[in-house]
Write an enzyme that holds these catalytic residues in place. Structure first.
Site, short mmCIF file in Angstrom:
data_model
loop_
_atom_site.label_atom_id
_atom_site.label_comp_id
_atom_site.label_asym_id
_atom_site.label_seq_id
_atom_site.Cartn_x
_atom_site.Cartn_y
_atom_site.Cartn_z
N ASP A 39 10.98 -45.99 2.02
CA ASP A 39 11.95 -45.58 2.70
C ASP A 39 11.32 -45.54 3.99
O ASP A 39 10.38 -46.09 4.24
CB ASP A 39 12.76 -44.39 2.18
CG ASP A 39 14.00 -44.16 2.64
OD1 ASP A 39 15.17 -44.83 2.43
OD2 ASP A 39 14.17 -43.13 3.49
N LYS A 94 15.88 -39.07 -4.63
CA LYS A 94 15.27 -39.26 -3.34
C LYS A 94 14.25 -38.21 -3.20
O LYS A 94 14.30 -37.22 -3.72
CB LYS A 94 16.65 -39.13 -2.32
CG LYS A 94 16.20 -39.98 -0.85
CD LYS A 94 16.62 -41.77 -1.23
CE LYS A 94 16.46 -42.28 -0.03
NZ LYS A 94 16.70 -43.60 -0.17
#
Length: 451
Positions: free
Chosen positions: A168, A128
């Site tokens: 995202d 991430k």
């Protein structure tokens, strides 16, 4: 709190070694609470120190981005990429642009992503990242300039065989395509180094809708198996109004539900007879306006200037799809008072620890994000396969695979919980099954290296 001394000591050390990283602590503690009653049934995992290894990201990349905006002004932003675990495959997970990010948030997200990816059964590890850049109110030119600087800094660490990011929060298809363009100037195989691309530019049909649609497929299966009911005539509240929230709302409506409230970071709109989702989609995707402007089109709707107050709206099913820790104990109490039967997470850990405990104490069905919102990364995995094999899946093929996978993830979580005498505890089932998938692979790799 934890009863097993082994896990309690590990958690204490984690807190000391990662001071102030409350989101990361929260994610680990949730997993440890699942492992607490069962960990001694897996002695090899303990004796081989698998858990201590899993608590440490394989690589943390932190860089300062110095760039010049369209006005010629110098700006600095911090960028991160957490390459958490490559046990199951290349690092896979999104990049976000948000002023509200930190090393703790990215470590928590990458930790969760590792187990979410495991549930898909595709060969993807966890990662991430992103930057503390706020795209809100920025010109398209500034977003392009920052994205080019951002990818230039991260490019040495990315690649089709190493780390394949997607979008995202704050990073959509537009930003992903900017990343692809810049990366292609720097390295080879730019189209294999990112997912979430435009379908006619190497992307996959159905990716934009996948997380939201997958969430509803999971909910549908859980309702059928556990509650012996359907989404038909259910009132649904969806927090957020980005891709996940929008497409979850559309799919819920398709299944016969009525979506009565949606939100953005400023507040929420509500109509007990149901929102016009096509208008909300136009407001958020085309016009890029705040959700309050929905009132210009629906005179029967009301707007509340408090996003978290959305949980006070009466509903049967709540889908938190905005951001982490948006649904706390107060919000859960309001949902329970109004008769909610199911809370399913579309965002990553949007329900606080105390909120989850209150749901469990009141026997409200709860689906954690690592299981319920895994559809997005699953279809990203299909995009990777599509690129590797040089094939092109149709939307129908993607949707069929997505439905099948979300049902399988539910069944895996459900059966794991049932086997361990935790009926309908989908959090327990998803955590344990995903943990074992990663831990057992780590054991297998270690035995190969030492054997």
């Amino acid at each position: 709190m934890l009863k097993t001394k082994y896990l309690l000591d590990l958690y204490h050390d984690l807190v000391v070694q990662n001071k102030g990283e409350k989101e990361f602590h929260q994610a680990v503690l949730e997993m440890f609470q699942t492992l607490d009653p069962v960990i001694h049934s897996y002695p090899e995992i303990i004796t081989n120190n698998i858990i201590p290894e899993l608590l440490k990201p394989e690589r943390i990349i932190e860089v300062e981005i110095d760039w010049v905006n369209e006005k010629g002004e110098n700006e600095q932003h911090l960028a991160y990429r957490i390459q958490y675990s490559s046990t199951l495959g290349v690092y896979k997970g999104g990049l976000r642009y948000s002023p509200n990010v930190s090393i703790s948030i990215f470590k928590f997200l990458a930790f969760e992503q590792t187990f979410k990816n495991a549930l898909t059964t595709l060969p993807m590890g966890g990662g991430k990242g992103g930057a503390n850049f706020n795209p809100r109110g920025r010109s398209a030119k500034d977003i392009k300039l920052f994205t080019e600087a951002f990818i230039t800094a991260l490019a040495p660490y990315l690649g089709a065989d190493t780390d394949v990011p997607a979008g995202d929060i704050g990073v959509g298809q537009r930003e992903v395509m900017l990343m692809v363009e810049k990366y292609s100037e720097l390295k080879d195989d730019a189209y294999g180094a990112f997912t979430g691309k435009l379908p006619d530019k190497g992307g996959i049909l159905g990716r934009k809708e996948a997380t939201g649609h997958g969430l509803v497929y999971f909910v549908e299966e859980a309702l059928a198996v556990i509650k012996k009911t359907t989404l038909n005539n259910k009132k649904v509240v969806v927090s957020g109004s980005g891709n996940v929230a929008l497409y979850a709302a559309f799919k819920a409506r398709e299944k016969g539900a009525t979506v009565v409230a949606m939100s953005d970071s400023d507040g929420y709109v509500y109509n007990p007879e149901g929102l016009d989702l096509d208008i909300i989609k136009e407001i958020k995707e085309t016009k890029r306006e705040r959700i309050r402007s929905y009132l210009d089109y629906d005179k029967a709707a009301i707007y509340e200037n408090d996003a978290v107050a959305i949980w006070g709206v009466k509903c049967d099913i709540a889908l938190p799809c905005a951001t982490q820790n948006e649904l706390d104990e107060t919000g859960v109490a309001a949902l329970i008072k109004n008769g909610v039967i199911f809370v399913a997470e579309g965002a990553n850990m949007p329900t606080t620890k105390t909120g989850v405990e209150l749901l469990r104490d009141n026997k409200i069905l709860f689906a954690p994000g690592k299981a319920a919102n895994a559809g997005g990364v699953y279809v990203s995995g299909l995009e990777m396969i599509q690129h590797q094999k040089q094939v092109k899946y149709t939307f129908t093929e993607v949707d069929a695979k997505l439905q099948s996978t979300m049902k399988a993830i539910f069944q895996n979580s459900y059966q794991t919980a049932k086997t361990h005498n935790r009926p309908n505890d989908l959090l327990f089932g998803a955590n344990l099954s995903s943990f074992l998938l990663v831990a057992e692979k780590m054991l297998e790799i270690r035995k190969k290296h030492t054997g």
